[in-house]
Design a protein around this motif. Structure first.
Motif, mmCIF file in Angstrom:
data_model
loop_
_atom_site.group_PDB
_atom_site.id
_atom_site.type_symbol
_atom_site.label_atom_id
_atom_site.label_comp_id
_atom_site.label_asym_id
_atom_site.label_seq_id
_atom_site.Cartn_x
_atom_site.Cartn_y
_atom_site.Cartn_z
ATOM 1 N N PHE A 241 54.897 89.879 -29.810
ATOM 2 C CA PHE A 241 54.426 91.027 -30.585
ATOM 3 C C PHE A 241 53.476 91.919 -29.792
ATOM 4 O O PHE A 241 52.855 92.822 -30.363
ATOM 5 C CB PHE A 241 53.788 90.539 -31.898
ATOM 6 C CG PHE A 241 54.731 89.653 -32.671
ATOM 7 C CD1 PHE A 241 55.905 90.171 -33.212
ATOM 8 C CD2 PHE A 241 54.494 88.287 -32.806
ATOM 9 C CE1 PHE A 241 56.809 89.351 -33.887
ATOM 10 C CE2 PHE A 241 55.384 87.461 -33.479
ATOM 11 C CZ PHE A 241 56.551 87.994 -34.022
ATOM 12 N N GLY A 242 53.342 91.666 -28.487
ATOM 13 C CA GLY A 242 52.515 92.515 -27.633
ATOM 14 C C GLY A 242 51.056 92.534 -28.072
ATOM 15 O O GLY A 242 50.432 93.598 -28.149
ATOM 16 N N LEU A 243 50.492 91.355 -28.369
ATOM 17 C CA LEU A 243 49.116 91.276 -28.878
ATOM 18 C C LEU A 243 48.144 90.859 -27.768
ATOM 19 O O LEU A 243 48.539 90.286 -26.762
ATOM 20 C CB LEU A 243 49.049 90.235 -30.003
ATOM 21 C CG LEU A 243 49.957 90.500 -31.215
ATOM 22 C CD1 LEU A 243 50.001 89.268 -32.110
ATOM 23 C CD2 LEU A 243 49.462 91.715 -32.001
ATOM 24 N N ARG A 244 46.853 91.153 -28.007
ATOM 25 C CA ARG A 244 45.812 90.611 -27.121
ATOM 26 C C ARG A 244 45.532 89.170 -27.561
ATOM 27 O O ARG A 244 45.736 88.832 -28.729
ATOM 28 C CB ARG A 244 44.502 91.420 -27.250
ATOM 29 C CG ARG A 244 44.600 92.888 -26.852
ATOM 30 C CD ARG A 244 43.188 93.496 -26.938
ATOM 31 N NE ARG A 244 42.526 93.214 -28.205
ATOM 32 C CZ ARG A 244 42.646 93.955 -29.313
ATOM 33 N NH1 ARG A 244 43.392 95.041 -29.314
ATOM 34 N NH2 ARG A 244 42.007 93.617 -30.429
ATOM 35 N N PRO A 245 44.996 88.334 -26.656
ATOM 36 C CA PRO A 245 44.705 86.942 -27.054
ATOM 37 C C PRO A 245 43.817 86.862 -28.301
ATOM 38 O O PRO A 245 44.038 86.008 -29.160
ATOM 39 C CB PRO A 245 43.999 86.365 -25.825
ATOM 40 C CG PRO A 245 44.568 87.125 -24.678
ATOM 41 C CD PRO A 245 44.795 88.530 -25.201
ATOM 42 N N ASP A 246 42.828 87.756 -28.429
ATOM 43 C CA ASP A 246 41.924 87.645 -29.583
ATOM 44 C C ASP A 246 42.606 88.046 -30.897
ATOM 45 O O ASP A 246 42.049 87.821 -31.975
ATOM 46 C CB ASP A 246 40.653 88.489 -29.370
ATOM 47 C CG ASP A 246 40.982 89.969 -29.237
ATOM 48 O OD1 ASP A 246 41.576 90.344 -28.224
ATOM 49 O OD2 ASP A 246 40.676 90.737 -30.165
#
Ligand code: NDP
Ligand code: MG
Length: 398
Positions: A241-246
């Motif tokens: 989903f192209g997310l940042r780790p946080d």
């Protein structure tokens, strides 16, 4: 997410499916879905590692024309046995898997092989322009950047089959990704969730394989007991989903009925619910974007008593913490985590190490990995090999 759907939603013809890992737990559930939608789905290729007898049964039952067996000895036995129908072409080894993943006659390839053996066939399916229904989370943990880049370059759609990711996919569809604050995956807690910590020292493989909610293959069932599975799934979500780790988080949810919550910028949350059976996400991925009757009945709300949620105790589940640290570190750390875990879980299942030695091995490997940003797939595979060797040394020196 990648390109628009390649499918018409009208099913003018049957969608042609290749199933890698047909003899496994996901494979069995996929066959149930295909069997109950024979007018919409056609099985055109199957693959397994060594269980050629079951593969031959499946090939006969579904009149499959192409079958691949990875293990050379099993392939030789299968050839000699004459168990496959004459009309079925039998392919061999990793090359056979790649071939079957790129069959001209296929529309969608469901990759459900245990561990990282799914990487090469997944890349082959993408390169051949097939839709990829992906169950094998290890593929993205190991090489998410390269898989997603290649899928974007080729305009290939990746349909998540892992239940939590399939659930996220359902919740965010139609929403701009910039509106998503975070995704929350749910964790059952696995076989030992109600065990006192001091009992874990004596946990055996057969204890670890008794999952309270899901029926799955051995590796992922042990990963559920350590919560390594949820850690791997955070990394899987990051790539899909192209997310940042946080933005990738998880909570305990012992009932395994809510598979994810997606929190948007305004604080609203969408959740997805279905019974804890993989037929639901598999059917969603194979028939996407259409919805037809499921293989099993939905949740009976008359009988549903409660849905509980709570934080994950990282002290009790060190593998979850190591996975999160590896995700934050990036580079080859996720590949090292995954490889070390695979080796340690295999050693536990073979009775070589104790349950509590799994996190010790993984910690040892991560501590001895010099992290770097890999420039290509070759560098990732090298890091994977080194982490496996390091895990083996760790096991020998326990
Ligand atoms: P199983 O252990 O039940 O089955 C594994 C399958 O992979 C078998 O068909 C096996 O063949 C095949 N396989 C293993 N190695 C190779 C190889 N080198 N080449 C070709 N085939 C191979 O696993 P699961 O079905 O539980 O899991 C499969 C994948 O799906 C895993 O990555 C897991 O994380 C993921 N997943 C599973 C879920 C589940 O509910 N089970 C849920 C979400 C994700 P053989 O029988 O011949 O050994
Ligand atoms: Mg899952």
């Amino acid at each position: 997410m990648t390109a628009p759907p390649p499918f018409s939603s009208r099913f003018p013809i049957r969608r042609r499916v290749v199933l890698l890992g047909a003899t496994g737990s996901i494979g069995g559930n996929a066959l149930r879905v295909i069997a109950s939608h024979r007018d919409r789905l056609e099985l055109v290729g199957v693959a397994s590692n060594s269980n050629w007898r079951r593969l031959a049964e499946i090939a006969r039952e579904y009149s499959v024309r192409e079958a691949a067996i990875c293990d050379p000895a099993a392939f030789a036995e299968a050839k000699l046995s004459g168990s496959f129908h004459m009309a079925t072409r039998l392919l061999q080894g990793p090359e056979g898997l790649r071939q079957i993943a790129s069959l001209p006659a296929a529309d969608v390839v469901l990759v459900a092989v245990a561990g990282t053996a799914g990487l090469e066939p997944s890349m082959a399916a993408i390169a051949a322009g097939k839709s990829l229904a992906l169950a094998s989370k290890e593929v993205l943990v190991l090489a998410g950047k390269f898989v997603m880049d290649e899928a974007a370059r080729r305009g290939t759609r990746i349909l998540p089959v892992d239940s939590e990711h399939n659930a996220v996919f359902q919740c965010i569809e139609g929403h701009p990704s910039t509106g998503v604050r975070r995704v929350v995956l749910t964790a059952s807690g696995g076989a030992f969730r109600d065990w006192p910590a001091e009992r874990l020292e004596h946990a055996t493989p057969s204890d670890a394989l008794k999952h309270p909610n899901w029926s799955m293959g051995p590796k992922i069932t042990v990963d559920s007991a350590t919560l390594a599975n949820k850690g791997l799934e955070l990394m899987e979500a990051k790539w899909l989903f192209g997310l940042r780790p946080d933005q990738c988080t998880a909570v305990m949810h012992p009932q395994s009925l809510v598979h994810c919550l997606v929190e948007f910028n305004d604080g609203a949350m969408l959740a997805q619910l279905s019974p804890s059976s993989m037929t639901f996400p598999i059917q969603h991925a194979l028939l996407y974007p259409d919805r037809f009757e499921g293989v099993e009945p939905p949740i009976d709300l008359e009988r549903l008593m409660r849905l509980d949620f709570g934080p994950i105790d990282e002290g009790r589940y060190p593998m979850f913490r190591y996975a999160r640290e590896a995700m934050r570190a990036g580079g080859v750390a996720p590949a090292a985590f995954n490889a070390a875990n695979e080796v340690a879980v295999d050693a536990f299942l073979r009775g070589r190490i104790a349950f509590l030695a799994i996190p010790r091995i993984v910690d040892h490997v991560l501590a001895n990995t010099s992290n770097f940003e890999p420039s290509d797939l070759k560098a990732v595979l090298q890091a994977d090999r080194e982490a496996r060797e390091s895990a083996e040394r760790g096991i020998e020196n326990l």
